[in-house]
Motif scaffolding. Structure first.
Motif, PDB file in Angstrom:
ATOM      1  N   LEU A   6      13.383  20.549  19.787  1.00 59.03           N
ATOM      2  CA  LEU A   6      13.862  19.663  18.440  1.00 59.03           C
ATOM      3  C   LEU A   6      12.943  18.679  18.154  1.00 59.03           C
ATOM      4  N   TYR A   7      12.145  18.057  19.003  1.00 53.10           N
ATOM      5  CA  TYR A   7      11.493  16.733  19.054  1.00 53.10           C
ATOM      6  C   TYR A   7      10.228  16.830  18.904  1.00 53.10           C
ATOM      7  N   ARG A   8       9.456  15.747  18.178  1.00 50.46           N
ATOM      8  CA  ARG A   8       8.207  15.497  18.249  1.00 50.46           C
ATOM      9  C   ARG A   8       7.967  14.479  19.499  1.00 50.46           C
ATOM     10  N   MET A   9       6.945  14.662  20.222  1.00 49.63           N
ATOM     11  CA  MET A   9       6.863  14.017  21.563  1.00 49.63           C
ATOM     12  C   MET A   9       5.674  12.990  21.601  1.00 49.63           C
ATOM     13  N   GLY A  10       5.685  11.753  22.235  1.00 47.93           N
ATOM     14  CA  GLY A  10       4.882  11.082  22.371  1.00 47.93           C
ATOM     15  C   GLY A  10       4.605  10.143  23.759  1.00 47.93           C
ATOM     16  N   ILE A  58       2.292  15.160  20.435  1.00 51.28           N
ATOM     17  CA  ILE A  58       2.306  16.245  20.449  1.00 51.28           C
ATOM     18  C   ILE A  58       3.367  16.898  19.232  1.00 51.28           C
ATOM     19  N   SER A  59       3.075  18.008  18.481  1.00 51.15           N
ATOM     20  CA  SER A  59       4.082  18.583  17.849  1.00 51.15           C
ATOM     21  C   SER A  59       5.224  19.411  18.526  1.00 51.15           C
ATOM     22  N   ARG A  60       6.154  19.842  17.787  1.00 53.46           N
ATOM     23  CA  ARG A  60       7.507  20.376  18.200  1.00 53.46           C
ATOM     24  C   ARG A  60       7.030  21.600  19.244  1.00 53.46           C
ATOM     25  N   ARG A  61       6.180  22.193  18.671  1.00 50.37           N
ATOM     26  CA  ARG A  61       5.984  23.574  19.302  1.00 50.37           C
ATOM     27  C   ARG A  61       4.572  23.580  20.114  1.00 50.37           C
ATOM     28  N   ARG A  90     -10.434  12.374  27.471  1.00 47.28           N
ATOM     29  CA  ARG A  90     -10.054  12.004  28.753  1.00 47.28           C
ATOM     30  C   ARG A  90      -8.632  12.429  29.175  1.00 47.28           C
ATOM     31  N   PHE A  91      -7.768  12.069  28.141  1.00 45.06           N
ATOM     32  CA  PHE A  91      -6.236  12.623  28.529  1.00 45.06           C
ATOM     33  C   PHE A  91      -5.907  13.639  27.529  1.00 45.06           C
ATOM     34  N   THR A  92      -4.799  14.379  28.095  1.00 48.17           N
ATOM     35  CA  THR A  92      -4.429  15.596  27.398  1.00 48.17           C
ATOM     36  C   THR A  92      -3.081  15.786  27.470  1.00 48.17           C
ATOM     37  N   ILE A  93      -2.426  15.666  26.498  1.00 43.33           N
ATOM     38  CA  ILE A  93      -0.912  15.776  26.339  1.00 43.33           C
ATOM     39  C   ILE A  93      -0.482  17.294  25.975  1.00 43.33           C
ATOM     40  N   SER A  94       0.653  17.811  27.008  1.00 40.54           N
ATOM     41  CA  SER A  94       1.137  18.883  26.596  1.00 40.54           C
ATOM     42  C   SER A  94       2.543  19.182  26.591  1.00 40.54           C
ATOM     43  N   LEU A 144       4.072  16.865  11.286  1.00 39.65           N
ATOM     44  CA  LEU A 144       3.994  17.519  12.677  1.00 39.65           C
ATOM     45  C   LEU A 144       3.488  16.439  13.905  1.00 39.65           C
ATOM     46  N   ILE A 145       3.044  15.262  13.528  1.00 37.39           N
ATOM     47  CA  ILE A 145       2.892  14.498  14.398  1.00 37.39           C
ATOM     48  C   ILE A 145       3.507  13.065  14.320  1.00 37.39           C
ATOM     49  N   SER A 146       3.859  12.217  15.192  1.00 33.46           N
ATOM     50  CA  SER A 146       4.441  10.857  14.751  1.00 33.46           C
ATOM     51  C   SER A 146       3.523  10.051  15.716  1.00 33.46           C
ATOM     52  N   VAL A 147       2.838   8.899  15.114  1.00 41.14           N
ATOM     53  CA  VAL A 147       1.933   8.297  16.031  1.00 41.14           C
ATOM     54  C   VAL A 147       2.374   6.437  15.954  1.00 41.14           C
ATOM     55  N   THR A 148       3.542   6.411  15.331  1.00 39.08           N
ATOM     56  CA  THR A 148       3.876   4.749  15.318  1.00 39.08           C
ATOM     57  C   THR A 148       5.265   4.639  16.197  1.00 39.08           C
ATOM     58  N   LEU A 149       5.495   3.337  16.685  1.00 40.60           N
ATOM     59  CA  LEU A 149       6.661   3.298  17.585  1.00 40.60           C
ATOM     60  C   LEU A 149       7.962   3.422  16.533  1.00 40.60           C
ATOM     61  N   ARG A 150       7.941   3.260  15.520  1.00 39.81           N
ATOM     62  CA  ARG A 150       9.221   3.134  14.834  1.00 39.81           C
ATOM     63  C   ARG A 150       9.529   4.540  14.118  1.00 39.81           C
TER      64      ARG A 150
END
Length: 127
Positions: A31-35, A51-54, A67-71, A106-112
């Motif tokens: 249910l969540y976009r994650m960061g 990363i997007s929900r799916r 260098r970094f990979t989110i999954s 799809l993506i969230s990039v700010t703290l708020r």
């Protein structure tokens, strides 16, 4: 709501690798976009990766690209941050965050944009 617990942070030498994990409980992770964010002493918390929900879309801050990979593993309610070629400037407390807002973004990039946060895990990279 969702509860987030990070793990995997430790002391590592420059050039080394770490894999951070974020375990989610309470609601299904899909249910969540994650960061991932990080905060070094005396600085503001900054965006690292999202990363997007799916899991089909990802986004990184320029300093960690390549260098970094989110999954994520929605079946296991887990989010990961694989960190390679670590540098001393990567030293920080790393936080996992969840964005529960509706909509097509799809993506969230700010703290708020994020409304749930873990307690953080310390990553220290020695030179």
């Amino acid at each position: 709501q969702v509860q987030l617990v990070e793990s995997g942070g430790r002391l590592v030498q420059a050039g080394g690798s770490l894999r951070l994990s974020c375990a989610a409980s309470g609601r299904t992770l899909s249910l969540y976009r994650m960061g991932w964010f990080r905060q070094a002493p005396g600085t503001e918390r900054e965006f690292v990766a999202a990363i997007s929900r799916r899991g089909r879309s990802t986004y990184y801050t320029d300093s960690v690209k390549g260098r970094f990979t989110i999954s994520r593993d929605n079946a296991e309610n887990m989010v990961f941050l694989q960190m390679n070629s670590l540098k001393p400037e990567d030293t920080a407390v790393y936080y996992c965050a969840a964005d529960s807002s509706m909509g097509s973004r799809l993506i969230s990039v700010t703290l708020r944009e994020y409304d749930y946060w873990g307690q953080g895990t310390q990553v220290t990279v020695s030179s």
